[in-house]
Design a protein around this motif. Structure first.
Motif, PDB file in Angstrom:
ATOM      1  N   HIS A 171      48.423  34.804  47.908  1.00 28.05           N
ATOM      2  CA  HIS A 171      46.985  34.969  48.098  1.00 28.05           C
ATOM      3  C   HIS A 171      46.696  36.438  48.419  1.00 28.05           C
ATOM      4  O   HIS A 171      47.000  36.921  49.506  1.00 28.05           O
ATOM      5  CB  HIS A 171      46.497  34.069  49.227  1.00 28.05           C
ATOM      6  N   VAL A 194      46.597  34.694  43.440  1.00 27.06           N
ATOM      7  CA  VAL A 194      45.210  34.405  43.772  1.00 27.06           C
ATOM      8  C   VAL A 194      44.518  35.694  44.203  1.00 27.06           C
ATOM      9  O   VAL A 194      45.024  36.416  45.060  1.00 27.06           O
ATOM     10  CB  VAL A 194      45.123  33.370  44.911  1.00 27.06           C
ATOM     11  N   ASP A 195      43.369  35.979  43.615  1.00 33.08           N
ATOM     12  CA  ASP A 195      42.602  37.162  44.000  1.00 33.08           C
ATOM     13  C   ASP A 195      41.193  37.027  43.434  1.00 33.08           C
ATOM     14  O   ASP A 195      40.936  36.184  42.567  1.00 33.08           O
ATOM     15  CB  ASP A 195      43.271  38.445  43.479  1.00 33.08           C
ATOM     16  N   ARG A 196      40.283  37.861  43.949  1.00 35.61           N
ATOM     17  CA  ARG A 196      38.927  37.914  43.400  1.00 35.61           C
ATOM     18  C   ARG A 196      38.826  38.886  42.229  1.00 35.61           C
ATOM     19  O   ARG A 196      37.901  38.798  41.429  1.00 35.61           O
ATOM     20  CB  ARG A 196      37.944  38.348  44.487  1.00 35.61           C
ATOM     21  N   ALA A 215      40.070  33.554  43.748  1.00 33.79           N
ATOM     22  CA  ALA A 215      40.078  33.200  45.163  1.00 33.79           C
ATOM     23  C   ALA A 215      38.824  32.468  45.597  1.00 33.79           C
ATOM     24  O   ALA A 215      38.827  31.803  46.645  1.00 33.79           O
ATOM     25  CB  ALA A 215      40.261  34.459  46.011  1.00 33.79           C
ATOM     26  N   PRO A 219      41.114  27.762  45.442  1.00 32.12           N
ATOM     27  CA  PRO A 219      42.490  28.025  45.033  1.00 32.12           C
ATOM     28  C   PRO A 219      43.489  26.997  45.569  1.00 32.12           C
ATOM     29  O   PRO A 219      44.442  26.636  44.855  1.00 32.12           O
ATOM     30  CB  PRO A 219      42.770  29.419  45.594  1.00 32.12           C
ATOM     31  N   ASP A 236      49.753  34.630  52.733  1.00 34.29           N
ATOM     32  CA  ASP A 236      48.500  35.376  52.843  1.00 34.29           C
ATOM     33  C   ASP A 236      48.892  36.844  52.846  1.00 34.29           C
ATOM     34  O   ASP A 236      49.378  37.374  53.835  1.00 34.29           O
ATOM     35  CB  ASP A 236      47.745  35.020  54.123  1.00 34.29           C
ATOM     36  N   ALA A 243      41.874  33.274  53.395  1.00 33.83           N
ATOM     37  CA  ALA A 243      43.142  33.321  52.668  1.00 33.83           C
ATOM     38  C   ALA A 243      44.241  32.611  53.448  1.00 33.83           C
ATOM     39  O   ALA A 243      45.077  31.900  52.864  1.00 33.83           O
ATOM     40  CB  ALA A 243      43.541  34.765  52.387  1.00 33.83           C
ATOM     41  N   SER A 247      46.056  29.347  52.087  1.00 27.17           N
ATOM     42  CA  SER A 247      47.506  29.381  51.913  1.00 27.17           C
ATOM     43  C   SER A 247      48.155  28.125  52.493  1.00 27.17           C
ATOM     44  O   SER A 247      49.032  27.511  51.867  1.00 27.17           O
ATOM     45  CB  SER A 247      48.081  30.637  52.581  1.00 27.17           C
TER      46      SER A 247
END
Length: 355
Positions: A171, A194-196, A215, A219, A236, A243, A247
């Protein structure tokens, strides 16, 4: 010498002239040849992690030994070296057990002492803290090892105990997250990033992520759907309450959550889903760097080409631009990877032993 320094929180760090550091009897002075621009330094500059002012930031670096203290036996002038971002005292029970990363008397360049956004940096307890670099690892690649990469390596291998075929969720795909993606994939894990940032997710896929997720689009639920019962290990790597919670919800029963990202200020006390942690017997770990004695395994994999920290480097800049690069971390990550400051040699990196 030249250094980047700030004398007030959130004031753009400036290039200044300061006195050269003094070499302690048990220490060394290192000519900095490359140093990473890390979000941990940004937290200190923001005042989230208070430091003495004025402060020279920088804590992940590589360079050449130019002065050696009279009590030091493991270093000589001209050695190519790096240093963990946590420098242990080398004498306490934790250090003697090899766990310098949790030394109660630790020093940290850029936080408790002047850092590596400078031509020279002094390091205490050199026999305990200095790591010698293989000749085939260049300074720019080595500068990415001391904080983000080493922390991710220990999180994946020691706390996460990742095995080939494990699902691993990461994350946050900044420097430490992308490092974790690369390391987990190199160990044969199936990695979910996972990310924006779409750019960060694209970079994660290039580095070995099998699945990439937004994200902001549940997620944890999507990870459980992809994996069947959840990830074996989830990290995280950004440091935010959402996050951290996501996680934990990403994990299968008896899975392992590793908290790498810093949770500071108003985020320091996070409400975690303890009911799920208890019911599924989840393991929760904090990961705070890696002691010098544990670098050998990581460096062997880097030298062999199995791990490529150089692929994480997105931009190489000069010392004069380091302050602006640090301040730019206030904006969302562009996803291009790690920024590294490269410095030229001073007088051929010559030095003298400390009397």
């Amino acid at each position: 010498m030249q250094a980047i320094s700030y004398d007030a929180y959130r004031s753009t760090p400036a290039l200044v002239e300061v006195d050269e550091p003094v070499c302690a009897d048990d220490g060394v002075v290192i000519e900095v040849r490359a140093t990473g621009v890390c979000r941990s330094d940004w937290h200190a500059w923001q005042g989230h992690d208070p430091v003495a002012l004025p402060q020279i930031p920088g804590h992940e670096f590589a360079g050449v030994v130019v002065a050696v203290g009279s009590d030091v036996t493991s270093c000589t002038i001209g050695d190519r070296v790096t240093v963990p971002f946590v420098c242990g005292c080398g004498r306490c029970a934790w250090c003697l057990a090899g766990d310098g990363q949790i030394c109660p008397d630790q020093e940290q360049p850029g936080f408790t002492m002047p850092g590596s956004f400078a031509q020279l940096v002094a390091i205490p307890a050199a026999d305990f803290n200095v790591v010698h670099l293989p000749d085939d690892i260049d300074f720019v690649a080595a500068a990415s090892l001391g904080c983000r990469f080493a922390t991710a390596y220990r999180a994946i291998t020691v706390h996460g105990r990742v095995q080939s075929g494990d699902w691993v969720a990461v994350h946050g795909c900044g420097g430490v997250g992308l490092s974790a993606v690369m390391i987990a994939a190199a160990l044969g894990a199936r990695v979910i990033a996972v990310d924006r940032s779409h750019a960060a997710l694209a970079r994660a896929r290039e580095l070995g992520a099998e699945v990439t997720l937004d994200a902001d689009d549940d997620p944890a639920g999507r990870i459980r759907a992809v994996t069947g019962d959840g990830a074996a290990v989830s990290l995280d790597a950004v440091g935010s309450p959402p996050a951290a919670v996501a996680s934990i919800w990403s994990l299968r029963p008896r899975g392992r959550h590793v908290q790498i990202g810093l949770l500071l200020g108003d985020d320091a006390d996070v409400a975690l889903p303890m009911g799920r942690i208890i019911a599924n017997e989840l393991e929760i770990y904090g990961s705070h760097g890696m002691a010098a004695r544990d670098y050998a395994g990581m460096l062997h994999l880097v030298a062999s080409g199995a791990l490529r920290p150089d692929r994480l480097v997105g931009e190489v800049i000069g010392l004069a631009d380091a302050g602006a690069a640090l301040a730019a971390m206030s904006a969302p990550s562009p996803g291009h990877g790690v920024t590294v400051v490269e410095l030229p040699s001073r007088n051929g990196a010559e030095g003298t032993a400390h009397p």
